[in-house]
Design a protein around this motif. Sequence first.
Motif, short mmCIF file in Angstrom:
data_model
loop_
_atom_site.label_atom_id
_atom_site.label_comp_id
_atom_site.label_asym_id
_atom_site.label_seq_id
_atom_site.Cartn_x
_atom_site.Cartn_y
_atom_site.Cartn_z
N ARG A 1 0.86 -1.18 0.00
CA ARG A 1 0.00 0.00 0.00
C ARG A 1 0.90 1.23 0.00
O ARG A 1 1.97 1.23 0.59
N ASP B 1 0.57 4.01 1.55
CA ASP B 1 0.72 4.65 2.86
C ASP B 1 1.61 3.87 3.83
O ASP B 1 1.82 4.30 4.96
N ASP C 1 -7.22 6.23 -2.17
CA ASP C 1 -7.25 6.34 -0.71
C ASP C 1 -8.66 6.05 -0.20
O ASP C 1 -9.64 6.55 -0.75
N THR D 1 -3.26 7.78 -6.18
CA THR D 1 -1.80 7.81 -6.16
C THR D 1 -1.28 6.72 -7.08
O THR D 1 -1.72 5.58 -6.99
#
Length: 145
Positions: A14, A16, A52, A59
């Motif tokens: 991921r 993040d 997200d 992204t």
Amino acid sequence: KSKKGGTAILSGSRADKSAKENRARAKQLDKDIKGKGYGGATKATGRYTERDEKTGKETKVKERSHIVSSGKKGKRRFKKDMKKLAAKYKQDSVLIQNKKGTAGLKATRKGGLGDKKSVALGKMRPGRASKEGDTTVKKKPFTYG
């Protein structure tokens, strides 16, 4: 391999998460795939536009992907297993290709593909890259379309 039976492409990474966390998640995903009774996954590098969960912001990410062959499992069981694994790692979707060579993205969480549950991608196109997303195995790219 993709001509013999169903295949799926999924990832544990991921955007993040840190590189170290993503490496650990990829290693665990390998174990989970084997634990479900599938042989070892083929390692690949994938490019995908991630969405997200909270903000809906997109992204572009480059991540380690796993290409899994259905082996002797039935197509329903295989699809269900791959969707469960992708959901466990909070992925937007999983790419599943059937025996005929046609592939589609299946949403594995609400909002993963916008308001759609699946998106048809078409047939595999070896040697091509795409700005939407592609996969590279041993420096050879392929996409669907």
